[in-house]
Design an enzyme around this catalytic site. Structure first.
Site, short mmCIF file in Angstrom:
data_model
loop_
_atom_site.label_atom_id
_atom_site.label_comp_id
_atom_site.label_asym_id
_atom_site.label_seq_id
_atom_site.Cartn_x
_atom_site.Cartn_y
_atom_site.Cartn_z
N ASP A 38 6.22 13.42 13.68
CA ASP A 38 6.21 13.35 12.21
C ASP A 38 4.81 13.64 11.67
O ASP A 38 4.28 12.88 10.86
CB ASP A 38 6.71 11.97 11.77
CG ASP A 38 7.14 11.96 10.31
OD1 ASP A 38 7.27 13.06 9.73
OD2 ASP A 38 7.34 10.88 9.75
N LYS A 43 1.85 -3.16 8.91
CA LYS A 43 3.05 -2.33 8.78
C LYS A 43 4.27 -3.10 9.26
O LYS A 43 4.38 -3.45 10.43
CB LYS A 43 2.86 -1.07 9.64
CG LYS A 43 3.97 -0.09 9.50
CD LYS A 43 3.63 1.20 10.25
CE LYS A 43 4.29 2.36 9.58
NZ LYS A 43 3.39 3.39 9.14
N LEU A 100 0.83 -1.21 0.00
CA LEU A 100 0.00 0.00 0.00
C LEU A 100 0.86 1.26 0.00
O LEU A 100 0.47 2.29 -0.52
CB LEU A 100 -0.89 0.03 1.24
CG LEU A 100 -2.02 -0.98 1.31
CD1 LEU A 100 -2.70 -0.90 2.67
CD2 LEU A 100 -3.03 -0.75 0.20
N GLY A 101 2.02 1.15 0.63
CA GLY A 101 2.85 2.34 0.72
C GLY A 101 4.16 1.99 1.37
O GLY A 101 4.34 0.89 1.92
N GLY A 136 7.39 3.76 3.66
CA GLY A 136 7.96 4.92 4.36
C GLY A 136 9.44 4.72 4.55
O GLY A 136 10.00 3.73 4.06
N ALA A 137 10.05 5.63 5.22
CA ALA A 137 11.48 5.55 5.42
C ALA A 137 11.84 4.36 6.28
O ALA A 137 12.94 3.84 6.20
CB ALA A 137 11.97 6.83 6.07
N VAL A 157 4.05 -0.86 4.13
CA VAL A 157 2.69 -1.19 4.56
C VAL A 157 2.01 -2.04 3.50
O VAL A 157 2.06 -1.73 2.31
CB VAL A 157 1.87 0.10 4.80
CG1 VAL A 157 0.51 -0.25 5.37
CG2 VAL A 157 2.60 1.05 5.72
#
Ligand SMILES: *[C@@H]1O[C@H](CO)[C@@H](O)[C@H](O)[C@H]1NC(C)=O
Ligand SMILES: *[C@@H]1O[C@H](CO)[C@@H](O)[C@H](O)[C@H]1NC(C)=O
Ligand SMILES: *[C@@H]1O[C@H](CO)[C@@H](O)[C@H](O)[C@H]1NC(C)=O
Ligand SMILES: *[C@@H]1O[C@H](CO)[C@@H](O)[C@H](O)[C@H]1NC(C)=O
Ligand SMILES: *[C@@H]1O[C@H](CO)[C@@H](O)[C@H](O)[C@H]1NC(C)=O
Ligand SMILES: *[C@@H]1O[C@H](CO)[C@@H](O)[C@H](O)[C@H]1NC(C)=O
Ligand SMILES: *[C@@H]1O[C@H](CO)[C@@H](O)[C@H](O)[C@H]1NC(C)=O
Ligand SMILES: *[C@@H]1O[C@H](CO)[C@@H](O)[C@H](O)[C@H]1NC(C)=O
Length: 796
Positions: free
Chosen positions: A633, A538, A515-516, A518-519, A523
């Site tokens: 964040d 995640k 889905l995505g 990040g650093a 996910v």
């Protein structure tokens, strides 16, 4: 008025005054006599109008079901009222004004109870007439004036009207409440023409804030037919002009009004029938009412108690409340603290940690101090106020510390004031309702939690280390708070599931639907076996290696959060190298995608709702969790939208879990003004205020529907949203921020509140940023947003 501007105007005025005496009879312009026995009923729409139709006399509904017996400009769209018989007591529907058979003008209510009548006259009244000057007269059969409204002004003078000694204008309470207000303009018996502030309760005079300095020589104030307003001597010569002549009376309406804000203004309005025209201010006194009104002993000053006054165009005072205070009513009625003050029966200093000091520059509350400290450092001044139960405000100026208790008075903006005001406010929204529980709760449950944190900031894939920051949370829980929480979720009982890696792998279908990314994590989409619920899985990268119990402790702290604006953690997996968190799935993706899509633009209303809901979520993290959670964040990528587009904050609590790569350095971030608070770069303590900063940037993005940094915009000045927004705000051109967004442009009031709040949030000096609960008050309008300083002005 400049005393040297003499010559012509004085000569002309002299001629005007002496050669054109005013009409002494009602005869010349009156062709519509009101005969004895005539009457008007409130709400009947009938009026007595002047021959030209410019003025009318009758009833005006000023609030639902409440009527004034008044005279007004009848040709203007707004039908400006210039006189009233019953300003302090509006009358109901069905009330009647009658010119009785014996020539008295009388006002009765709907039950025929007598309420008002004109003063007794010396001759027999034959008729009444509304004249073209705006004067209502009662006249004899020879047209001699026996009574006139011009002799009993309310808050307005018109051309040809004269103010005699001891005559006075009283301001209204507000533009919509015509009752006698706090300000008075009068030609005193001693000949001095003055503006006076007075107490509404006692009618005591509090201060003289303007004077013509004409004791013994002033005799009459004459508003002549050429639009000048002059103070004259007894022999009729000009003593001094109050306001010089305006545009021609023939083509313009004129009026002199003591406005509700205490400023005396000369207004003009072109007579030509054009609805786009309005009254404009030609002249006014005093030039700065904020500084002029000085109520040294009693009274709160131009804006009332606990407020501060800054001067706007046309001498208008803008009344604001300091942070932590809210307006009591209309503009001039001052402010009330929205928090409980120190309790003086507590031991000294015990309460101190519940309070903070908000600093404001160029704002002074001069005069009344209950104590002064000379030759001290600012820090001493701060500590002295924080630990002093009487202290509500300290002014630190020139190494002096001037402490004031409630209520404080005469607050004003003063660009020449070099000191600063330190305003005490309660950090903590929990109000002390029951002192006994609070006190004992404090004794028993105070714990201190110290954590050393390395914090990761993932901003556009940038991963870097910031040297270790020391976090010290003084966690103080009262009994009452613990009781309240236990209804939500029993302390210590974790409601989330622990999954095995195999279970998670199956749920995520072998981690094949990404889905995505990040650093620090990837996910995946997944479906829970037991209830078919769609989830977001995640997977944290391996670089974040923590001791087992530390991970569990953090997960358990995250899982104890429960708020509708936070993404709910459903479970976790902690097996071998795998650190996995399972969250509820948000169908509408991230706020970033929603907000920055090319079209259609998300509606203004939705954006405002989202902004407020996010504030609520962050506020919960900061204040309602057993340990305050700093998100670290906050950005649109970390806010997800559920099926109703309600925002939910994701990834909170992770700052502690993630251990950053120690070798990266900060590069290229400074110039971009991302979401990152300046503290990160300055080796300063990281507090909840870093989230406030990030929220401020995101709030601007929500308002303007654009990214905080857009290097490709045509105008270079618009590239950095934070700078551009402040520029627009400062120039009073907020509409530029929402060009093409009609919904936003028709709601400038909300836009202004939100942008001002955002500017407070992005102050580089973290101590100037408000706490999130105050931000919420600002956004929902329960607290007036003070004028924010330039975000970059006060960098420590
Ligand atoms: C108004 O009344 C006065 C006195 O009775 C009279 O002289 C005058 O002509 C009247 N005016 C009109 C227009 O009726
Ligand atoms: C007065 O005028 C208003 C609007 O012109 C009208 O709605 C109302 O019915 C009128 N009232 C009477 C009593 O004529
Ligand atoms: C005006 O009234 C007085 C009495 O009040 C009367 O004596 C006089 O004759 C009247 N004059 C006219 C012109 O009607
Ligand atoms: C106007 O203000 C006065 C004084 O504050 C108050 O007593 C009165 O109720 C107000 N009237 C209205 C219509 O609000
Ligand atoms: C009016 O009075 C003033 C001061 O009392 C005096 O200086 C002036 O000459 C007088 N003017 C006339 C025309 O009487
Ligand atoms: C009002 O004034 C404007 C500008 O002077 C003019 O363009 C417009 O036609 C006028 N409208 C009327 C109804 O007179
Ligand atoms: C009439 O009053 C309203 C509200 O006070 C104001 O917004 C508007 O500009 C005024 N219109 C004119 C033509 O003065
Ligand atoms: C909040 O205020 C209450 C009551 O004054 C106090 O007991 C509590 O410790 C405060 N909480 C924090 C985090 O300061």
């Amino acid at each position: 008025m400049a005393p040297c501007r003499f010559s012509m105007s004085i000569i002309i005025n002299f001629i005007i005054i002496t050669l054109f005496p005013f009409s002494v009879t009602a005869q010349e312009s009156s062709n519509r006599n009101v005969t004895l026995g005539s009457s008007i009923v409130a709400n009947s729409n009938s009026t007595w109008t002047s021959p030209s139709g410019e003025f009318a006399f009758g009833f005006r509904e000023v609030s639902p079901g409440a009527f004034l017996l008044a005279i007004w400009f009848d040709q203007l769209t707004n039908k400006t009222i210039v006189w009233s018989a019953n300003r302090d007591e509006p009358v109901p529907v069905g009330s009647t004004v009658r010119l009785s058979s014996d020539g008295t003008l009388e006002l009765f209510d709907q039950r025929n109870r007598w309420l008002w009548a004109n003063q007794a006259t010396s001759g027999t009244v034959a008729y009444a007439a509304m004249l073209d000057t705006g004067n209502l007269v009662l006249a004899s059969n020879t047209s001699a004036i026996l009574w006139q409204s011009f002799d009993f002004p309310t808050d307005t003078l018109l051309p040809t009207q004269v103010l005699n000694k001891e005559g006075a204008l009283y301001s209204s309470i507000s533009p919509t409440n015509f009752s006698k207000g706090r300000f008075k303009f009068t030609l005193q018996a001693d000949g001095d023409l003055v503006l006076i502030s007075r107490s509404l309760q006692s009618e005591e005079h509090l201060s003289t804030y303007w004077s013509s300095d004409t004791i013994e020589s002033g005799f009459q104030l004459i508003f002549n037919n050429f639009g000048s307003i002059n103070l004259v001597r007894q022999n009729g010569t000009l003593l001094r002009p109050l306001f010089e002549s305006g545009p021609l009376v023939g083509q313009f309406y004129h009026r002199l009004k003591l406005d509700h804000d205490g400023v005396l203004r000369h207004y003009v309005h072109p007579k030509s029938a054009n609805s786009s025209l309005a009254w404009s201010v030609r002249d006014f006194e005093p030039s700065n009412i904020c500084r002029a009104v000085m109520e040294r002993h009693t009274g709160g000053g131009a804006c009332g108690f606990n407020s501060y006054c800054s001067i706007q165009a046309e001498g208008r005072p803008s009344c604001d409340c300091p942070l932590g205070y809210y307006p009591r009513g209309g503009g001039l009625s001052g402010c009330t603290p929205e928090f409980v003050q120190h309790r003086c029966d507590h031991q000294q200093g015990q309460d101190a940690q519940s309070f903070g000091l908000m600093q404001m520059f160029n704002i002074d509350w001069p005069f009344v101090d209950y104590t002064k400290l000379r030759n001290v450092e600012e820090d001493t001044c701060r500590q002295s106020c924080l630990s002093d139960c009487f202290c509500a405000i300290a002014i630190y100026s020139d190494r002096g510390c001037f402490k004031k208790s409630l209520p404080f008075s005469n607050g004003r903006f003063d660009s020449g004031f070099a000191g600063k005001a330190l305003i005490k406010f309660r950090i903590n929204k929990t109000l002390t309702s029951n002192p006994d529980t609070t006190a004992s709760g404090r004794e028993s449950s105070t714990t201190t939690l110290t954590t050393t944190l390395s914090v990761l900031l993932g901003c556009a894939g940038l991963l870097f280390l910031l040297s270790s920051f020391f976090f010290v949370f003084y966690l103080k829980r009262t009994k009452s708070m613990m009781v309240k929480r236990s209804h939500v979720r029993p302390a210590g009982v974790s409601m989330i599931s622990s999954f095995s890696f195999k279970e998670v792998q199956e749920a995520a279908n072998g981690f094949n639907e990404e889905l995505g990314r990040g650093a620090c994590s990837i996910v995946y989409r997944g479906t829970l076996k037991n209830d078919g619920k769609v989830v977001a899985v995640k997977k944290l990268h391996k670089i974040f290696e923590h001791a087992d119990d530390e991970f569990k402790a953090e997960v358990s702290s995250i899982s104890r959060t429960n708020h509708k604006n936070l993404v709910q953690l459903l479970g976790y997996c902690d097996e071998g190298q795998n650190r996995i968190l399972v969250y509820e799935f948000m169908t509408n993706g991230s706020l970033a995608t929603f907000l920055f899509q090319k079209s259609p633009r998300p509606s203004w209303y939705t954006r405002v709702q989202i902004a407020f809901a996010i504030a609520r979520g962050i506020c919960y993290l900061h204040e309602d969790c057993s340990v305050p959670i700093i998100h670290c964040d906050i950005k649109p990528q970390n806010v997800l939208l559920d099926e109703t587009f309600a925002p939910k904050i994701a990834d909170f609590g992770l700052a502690k879990l993630l251990k950053a790569d120690q070798t990266r350095t900060i590069t290229g971030i400074r110039g971009t003004k991302g979401y990152v608070a300046p503290e990160w770069f300055r080796n300063m303590p990281i507090t909840v205020k870093v989230d406030v900063y990030s929220f401020g940037i995101m709030l601007l993005e929500l308002m303007c529907c654009r990214r905080s940094y857009e290097p490709d915009v045509e105008d270079e000045g618009e590239a950095v949203l934070a700078d551009w927004a402040y520029d627009c705000y400062q120039q009073g051109a907020l509409d530029l921020l929402v060009v093409g967004d009609e919904e936003a442009r028709s709601d400038m009031k909300t836009l202004e509140i939100y942008v001002k709040t955002a500017i407070w949030c992005i102050q580089e000096d973290s101590t100037l940023r408000p706490h999130m609960n105050i931000v919420m008050h600002m956004l929902q309008g329960s607290m007036q947003v003070p004028t924010p300083p330039d975000p970059t002005a006060f960098v420590r």
